[in-house]
Scaffold this motif. Structure first.
Motif, PDB file in Angstrom:
ATOM      1  N   HIS A   1      16.069   0.936   6.319  1.00 10.65           N
ATOM      2  CA  HIS A   1      16.677   2.128   6.915  1.00 10.65           C
ATOM      3  C   HIS A   1      15.653   3.250   7.061  1.00 10.65           C
ATOM      4  N   TRP A   2      14.785   3.410   6.047  1.00 14.31           N
ATOM      5  CA  TRP A   2      13.755   4.439   6.137  1.00 14.31           C
ATOM      6  C   TRP A   2      12.803   4.145   7.294  1.00 14.31           C
ATOM      7  N   ALA A   3      12.548   2.881   7.528  1.00  9.90           N
ATOM      8  CA  ALA A   3      11.675   2.513   8.643  1.00  9.90           C
ATOM      9  C   ALA A   3      12.258   2.992   9.970  1.00  9.90           C
ATOM     10  N   ILE A   4      13.565   2.844  10.125  1.00 11.08           N
ATOM     11  CA  ILE A   4      14.224   3.307  11.348  1.00 11.08           C
ATOM     12  C   ILE A   4      14.151   4.826  11.449  1.00 11.08           C
ATOM     13  N   ARG A   5      14.424   5.520  10.361  1.00  6.85           N
ATOM     14  CA  ARG A   5      14.404   6.986  10.386  1.00  6.85           C
ATOM     15  C   ARG A   5      13.006   7.518  10.719  1.00  6.85           C
ATOM     16  N   PHE A   6      11.983   6.916  10.119  1.00  6.93           N
ATOM     17  CA  PHE A   6      10.625   7.368  10.404  1.00  6.93           C
ATOM     18  C   PHE A   6      10.226   7.045  11.842  1.00  6.93           C
ATOM     19  N   SER A   7      10.671   5.908  12.353  1.00  5.88           N
ATOM     20  CA  SER A   7      10.339   5.561  13.738  1.00  5.88           C
ATOM     21  C   SER A   7      11.008   6.520  14.716  1.00  5.88           C
ATOM     22  N   TRP A   8      12.228   6.956  14.418  1.00  3.34           N
ATOM     23  CA  TRP A   8      12.896   7.950  15.269  1.00  3.34           C
ATOM     24  C   TRP A   8      12.075   9.229  15.362  1.00  3.34           C
ATOM     25  N   ALA A   9      11.370   9.572  14.259  1.00  3.51           N
ATOM     26  CA  ALA A   9      10.591  10.815  14.223  1.00  3.51           C
ATOM     27  C   ALA A   9       9.168  10.632  14.765  1.00  3.51           C
ATOM     28  N   GLY A  10       8.816   9.408  15.180  1.00  7.53           N
ATOM     29  CA  GLY A  10       7.512   9.172  15.778  1.00  7.53           C
ATOM     30  C   GLY A  10       6.452   8.633  14.836  1.00  7.53           C
ATOM     31  N   PHE A  11       6.851   8.165  13.633  1.00  5.46           N
ATOM     32  CA  PHE A  11       5.889   7.623  12.680  1.00  5.46           C
ATOM     33  C   PHE A  11       5.743   6.107  12.838  1.00  5.46           C
ATOM     34  N   LYS A  12       4.610   5.599  12.363  1.00  5.71           N
ATOM     35  CA  LYS A  12       4.360   4.159  12.316  1.00  5.71           C
ATOM     36  C   LYS A  12       3.998   3.776  10.882  1.00  5.71           C
ATOM     37  N   PRO A  13       4.397   2.572  10.445  1.00  5.08           N
ATOM     38  CA  PRO A  13       4.022   2.139   9.096  1.00  5.08           C
ATOM     39  C   PRO A  13       2.558   1.747   9.036  1.00  5.08           C
ATOM     40  N   VAL A  14       1.957   1.919   7.877  1.00  6.45           N
ATOM     41  CA  VAL A  14       0.564   1.525   7.687  1.00  6.45           C
ATOM     42  C   VAL A  14       0.479   0.711   6.403  1.00  6.45           C
ATOM     43  N   ASN A  15      -0.369  -0.303   6.401  1.00  6.18           N
ATOM     44  CA  ASN A  15      -0.520  -1.145   5.215  1.00  6.18           C
ATOM     45  C   ASN A  15      -1.161  -0.364   4.076  1.00  6.18           C
ATOM     46  N   LEU A  16      -0.657  -0.579   2.869  1.00 11.88           N
ATOM     47  CA  LEU A  16      -1.239   0.031   1.697  1.00 11.88           C
ATOM     48  C   LEU A  16      -2.535  -0.682   1.343  1.00 11.88           C
ATOM     49  N   TRP A  17      -3.428   0.025   0.698  1.00 10.85           N
ATOM     50  CA  TRP A  17      -4.751  -0.534   0.424  1.00 10.85           C
ATOM     51  C   TRP A  17      -4.700  -1.733  -0.512  1.00 10.85           C
ATOM     52  N   VAL A  18      -5.456  -2.761  -0.192  1.00  4.81           N
ATOM     53  CA  VAL A  18      -5.492  -3.993  -0.982  1.00  4.81           C
ATOM     54  C   VAL A  18      -5.933  -3.716  -2.410  1.00  4.81           C
ATOM     55  N   GLU A  19      -6.917  -2.806  -2.570  1.00  4.43           N
ATOM     56  CA  GLU A  19      -7.413  -2.495  -3.910  1.00  4.43           C
ATOM     57  C   GLU A  19      -6.293  -1.965  -4.799  1.00  4.43           C
ATOM     58  N   ALA A  20      -5.433  -1.140  -4.224  1.00  4.37           N
ATOM     59  CA  ALA A  20      -4.310  -0.590  -4.988  1.00  4.37           C
ATOM     60  C   ALA A  20      -3.348  -1.698  -5.402  1.00  4.37           C
ATOM     61  N   MET A  21      -3.115  -2.640  -4.499  1.00 11.56           N
ATOM     62  CA  MET A  21      -2.207  -3.738  -4.803  1.00 11.56           C
ATOM     63  C   MET A  21      -2.740  -4.624  -5.931  1.00 11.56           C
ATOM     64  N   GLU A  22      -4.040  -4.887  -5.889  1.00 12.55           N
ATOM     65  CA  GLU A  22      -4.643  -5.739  -6.915  1.00 12.55           C
ATOM     66  C   GLU A  22      -4.575  -5.067  -8.282  1.00 12.55           C
ATOM     67  N   GLU A  23      -4.856  -3.771  -8.299  1.00 17.44           N
ATOM     68  CA  GLU A  23      -4.794  -3.033  -9.565  1.00 17.44           C
ATOM     69  C   GLU A  23      -3.363  -2.978 -10.082  1.00 17.44           C
ATOM     70  N   ALA A  24      -2.399  -2.833  -9.173  1.00 18.63           N
ATOM     71  CA  ALA A  24      -0.986  -2.796  -9.564  1.00 18.63           C
ATOM     72  C   ALA A  24      -0.549  -4.139 -10.153  1.00 18.63           C
ATOM     73  N   ARG A  25      -1.036  -5.228  -9.556  1.00 17.58           N
ATOM     74  CA  ARG A  25      -0.674  -6.553 -10.070  1.00 17.58           C
ATOM     75  C   ARG A  25      -1.248  -6.774 -11.471  1.00 17.58           C
ATOM     76  N   GLN A  26      -2.404  -6.204 -11.738  1.00 19.55           N
ATOM     77  CA  GLN A  26      -2.974  -6.303 -13.084  1.00 19.55           C
ATOM     78  C   GLN A  26      -2.090  -5.581 -14.096  1.00 19.55           C
ATOM     79  N   VAL A  27      -1.531  -4.445 -13.693  1.00 17.22           N
ATOM     80  CA  VAL A  27      -0.606  -3.719 -14.571  1.00 17.22           C
ATOM     81  C   VAL A  27       0.629  -4.565 -14.845  1.00 17.22           C
ATOM     82  N   ILE A  28       1.157  -5.204 -13.795  1.00 15.84           N
ATOM     83  CA  ILE A  28       2.342  -6.051 -13.958  1.00 15.84           C
ATOM     84  C   ILE A  28       2.032  -7.231 -14.867  1.00 15.84           C
TER      85      ILE A  28
END
Length: 425
Positions: free
Chosen positions: A364-391
């Motif tokens: 739903h947030w994706a639809i709301r942001f698209s109505w306002a003219g935004f596009k999604p962007v991928n989060l940085w891989v480094e952040a994901m890897e560090e987050a998985r280490q925490v998990i």
């Protein structure tokens, strides 16, 4: 309780409500599995009666649930205790004087110190926010690594854990510490002041040029002029579990509906649309959003009641696991569940502009942001890897990080709890 003479016939019955769930357990005749099923059935039946205005049958259900629920029982008993209290509050809203008196008493007991301590315990006891903060700081640091003048706007979190970490990340950039301005928006003046003191001290220790701009207003009252965005600033917005309050509206007013590709009905909200377009007009480099991954913005009480039971059962299960491992005391667990109970109370008992806990899923947030003219962007891989280490360090608790375009979801045993998404213009 006797309603006034001007009350409609549906409000005539003399209803006695118990708003305090007993801590003792009166359910010895049930096995735990049977008791859990019975509680869910009774809660759904009670929600139907409360929604239709059948106060007599709703009160009978409240009484039966109170005998099975307990704030010191297993997770389903404790969850039921919170939902039955919310249902009781919804019913007494028919008597505005009584409702306001009880609500005022409740608000006094939930003071600023209590709320801050509960939030701090939640962050320390569970990795949900730590993971979100890690991803946000890493993503912002990567996106703004070559910018020399940075302005980050915090839409309501005021959490020192997030912003101290971000300042440290900026200071470690490839060109040394940039000039940083952090604007924080909050109706809590004390938290704004405390955050400012902490950040100024941290920036000084990092030898960083720093400006703090506290805005003691709600998101509803925030205007573009207040943000003092200057030309040449690399701008970013961060919202942690706050953006959904802008969805509050008069539920009786006719609304427009749009349908996304999954045939989910989305209510178009004027205030939210205007706010996101205002953000878009300032050309931010990045907008980062963390929200509860559930749909509690449904019009019908019973629909969002079912959503709430499913969502908060996962929260209570994760609390239960941490508690049984001895990492929480009885007092700490109850305090955490009191904090969660305030969300449940708002979702179930309130309507219109008073119902601000209007969580929506990332689709739903994706639809709301698209109505306002935004596009999604991928989060940085480094952040994901560090987050998985925490998990990985949290195993065998059952936390997971799952990709779900346009963002990521932090899950508890495959049940989504929070979503994290990033947006660009």
């Amino acid at each position: 309780m006797n309603p006034t003479s001007s009350s409609p016939p549906s409000m005539k019955p003399d209803v006695t409500l118990s708003l305090t769930i007993p801590s003792s357990n009166h359910s010895h005749s049930f096995k735990p599995e049977e008791r859990g099923v019975k509680l869910i059935q009774l809660l759904l039946t009670c929600a139907n009666h409360a929604s239709s205005g059948d106060l007599h049958r709703a009160d009978l259900c409240l009484n039966r649930i109170s005998q099975l629920a307990s704030v010191t029982g297993d997770s389903i008993q404790r969850l039921a205790a919170r939902f039955v209290t919310a249902l009781a509050y919804r019913i007494i809203r028919r008597w505005p004087g009584l409702y306001k008196a009880l609500s005022n008493s409740e608000r006094k007991s939930m003071n600023i110190g209590w709320a801050r301590h509960a939030n701090s315990m939640f962050s320390q006891s569970f990795p949900y926010m730590s993971l979100a903060y890690l991803i946000i700081t890493q993503t912002l640091a990567q996106a703004m690594s070559w910018d020399r003048v940075i302005h980050v706007i915090d839409l309501g979190s005021c959490d020192t854990q997030l912003w101290v970490r971000l300042l440290t990340k900026f200071a470690q950039g490839p060109m040394g510490p940039p000039r940083v301005k952090i604007t924080c928006v909050s109706s809590n003046k004390v938290m704004l002041e405390d955050l400012g003191i902490t950040l100024v001290k941290e920036a000084k220790s990092l030898d960083m040029s720093f400006q703090y701009n506290p805005l003691n207003v709600t998101l509803m009252d925030l205007t573009q002029d207040m943000l003092e965005v200057k030309p040449g600033e690399a701008l970013a917005f961060v919202s942690i579990l706050n953006l959904h309050v802008l969805l509050a509206q008069d539920d009786h007013v006719d609304t427009h509906f749009k349908v996304n590709e999954k045939n989910d009905i989305i209510k178009e909200n004027k205030k939210m649309g205007e706010f996101l377009k205002m953000v878009h007009s300032m050309s931010p480099k990045l907008v980062l959003v963390v929200e509860q991954e559930s749909n509690h913005n449904l019009t019908r009480l019973v629909d969002r009641f079912v959503e709430g039971l499913h969502y908060y059962s996962a929260i209570f299960d994760s609390i239960d696991t941490t508690f049984t491992r001895g990492e929480l005391s009885d007092e700490e667990r109850i305090r955490l569940e009191d904090m969660v109970g305030q969300e449940i109370l708002n979702i179930v008992a309130c309507e219109g502009f008073e119902r601000v806990e209007r969580h929506e899923r990332i689709a739903h947030w994706a639809i709301r942001f698209s109505w306002a003219g935004f596009k999604p962007v991928n989060l940085w891989v480094e952040a994901m890897e560090e987050a998985r280490q925490v998990i990985d360090s949290c195993r065998p608790y059952g936390y997971k990080l799952v990709t779900n375009r346009p963002g990521w979801m932090i899950c508890w045993h495959d049940r989504p709890i929070y979503s994290i998404s990033a947006w660009v213009i």
